[in-house]
Design an enzyme around this catalytic site. Structure first.
Site, PDB file in Angstrom:
ATOM      1  N   THR A 122      11.306  -6.829 -12.516  1.00 49.59           N
ATOM      2  CA  THR A 122      10.947  -8.016 -12.593  1.00 49.59           C
ATOM      3  C   THR A 122      10.384  -8.082 -11.407  1.00 49.59           C
ATOM      4  OG1 THR A 122      12.966  -9.030 -12.638  1.00 49.59           O
ATOM      5  CG2 THR A 122      11.593 -10.320 -12.279  1.00 49.59           C
ATOM      6  N   GLY A 170       0.967  -1.142   0.158  1.00 48.40           N
ATOM      7  CA  GLY A 170      -0.303   0.429  -0.480  1.00 48.40           C
ATOM      8  C   GLY A 170       0.855   1.422  -0.823  1.00 48.40           C
ATOM      9  N   CYS A 172       2.821   1.520  11.229  1.00 49.47           N
ATOM     10  CA  CYS A 172       3.623   2.362  10.680  1.00 49.47           C
ATOM     11  C   CYS A 172       3.775   3.585  11.240  1.00 49.47           C
ATOM     12  CB  CYS A 172       2.613   2.946   9.716  1.00 49.47           C
ATOM     13  SG  CYS A 172       2.325   2.091   8.306  1.00 49.47           S
TER      14      CYS A 172
END
Length: 377
Positions: free
Chosen positions: A236, A69, A324
């Site tokens: 990748t 996110g 967070c």
């Protein structure tokens, strides 16, 4: 141990792990390689993209796979804003005062490095923004409006339909951080120009996520290299992660209405018990427009961290807010923006319930009552 910190992360679902396993073992090819092993991975990546797009209600080529996110929000806020600045000199951005750090820090970066101006629209005491105030903040040079669908700390859900209409009327893209909304609220048909999701909130591994951006909205890439993801995110691709994300989103969407209908009454009964039995308890967030699985409180006269420790001692794991911001000494910017004083904000405790919850939360309420009593002063 009862884990009630599902807004921070969730366990990987068995179905997700099983779907990912082939691309972690025998089908390990690089999807950009032009041989049979790589082509098999490319087909799996295309399938994951199409399945993710269906859940988000967008076209397949509009999905960009990310590392989660935070990266999705960064790509949306910085990428769309910088592209608008390059195309038409737009250097203004609108967001809310309660947004996740992934949005607020991206806005601060645009201000510091690229000379943007920002308008942080205030919220009411429940954490909800007035769509008219957001509309009034939009200027001719506004590059983007960035808003969280549902707040990660208090669970307040914004009036997304009105916000999307206001942005559409002014021709300004709306980015929707739907990381907390996934699995609980509809993701398709929001009217947003961009929408971000994270896999680890819905039973996929950490490090998986996606940003869907409408094809008409230019995005300046933040990662440069081989030009993967249609040039929007070089590197990748994680085929196993993309597959796991797609499966997790499909399962969450399939179960969403039944889950929400079952969990919301259990949440409401739990809230009522806490407010009735704990004299100094105060519910934070909107009492009506809130995620079905979120209940957050302040407990005046306590320390939120002390309550959390007491709860864990009694077998209940919860949190004081955003993972967070863990370890930060400052009180939650979300609660401060809602008008809660600093001392009270430091007593906050958040409970976020799992998908599939079907049992009473009375034992949790008992643990809250005992914990607050043990640390109260």
């Amino acid at each position: 141990m009862l884990y009630l910190d599902n807004a921070a992360t969730t366990p990987v679902r068995r179905e997700v792990l099983e779907a990912m396993t082939p691309y972690l073992t025998r089908a390990f090819g690089n999807p950009s390689s032009h041989h049979t092993v790589g082509e098999a991975s490319a087909e799996a990546l295309a399938d994951a993209r199409a399945r993710t797009a269906r859940v988000l209600g967008v076209r397949t080529h509009e999905v960009v796979f990310t590392s989660g996110g935070t990266e999705a929000d960064n790509l949306a806020v910085k990428g769309i804003a910088i592209a608008a600045a390059l195309a038409r000199g737009a250097r203004h951005i609108v967001t809310l005062s309660i947004e996740h750090e992934a949005i607020l820090a991206s806005v601060a970066y645009l201000q510091r490095v690229h000379g943007f101006e920002a308008t942080l629209v205030p919220v009411d005491g429940y954490g909800r923004a007035d769509p008219d105030a957001v509309a009034a903040a939009i200027r001719d040079d506004t590059a983007l409006v960035a808003v969280g669908y549902a707040n990660n700390e208090v669970g307040t859900v914004q009036d997304v339909a009105s916000l999307a209409e206001a942005c559409r009327a002014r021709g300004v893209p709306l980015h929707l951080d739907a990381v907390q909304a996934a699995g609980w609220l509809p993701l398709a048909g929001t009217g947003a120009s961009a929408i971000a999701v994270a896999g680890h909130k819905v039973g996929a591994p950490k490090g998986t996520g996606a940003l869907a951006v409408a094809g008409r909205v230019p995005v300046e890439p933040l990662l440069h290299g081989g030009g993967q993801e249609r040039g929007r995110r070089s590197g990748t691709q994680d085929v196993a992660g993309a597959t796991g994300l797609a499966v997790a989103l499909e399962l969450a969407e399939r179960e969403r209405e039944e889950d929400a209908a079952a969990v919301a009454p259990l949440r409401d009964a739990f809230i009522a018990q806490v407010l009735t039995r704990v004299p100094n308890a105060r519910l934070t967030g909107d009492p009506v427009h809130r995620l079905p699985a979120t209940a957050s409180f302040t407990f005046a006269g306590t320390s939120g961290e002390a309550v959390l420790l007491e709860l864990e001692r009694r077998g209940v794991v919860s949190s004081s807010g955003s993972a967070c911001a863990a370890g930060a000494d400052e009180p939650s910017h979300v609660l401060l923006a809602m008008g809660i004083d600093r001392e009270s904000a430091q007593t906050s405790v958040r409970f976020t319930f799992p998908h599939g919850l079907r049992h009473s939360l009375d034992p949790v309420a008992d643990a809250v009552v005992a914990s607050v009593a043990a640390v109260g002063r």
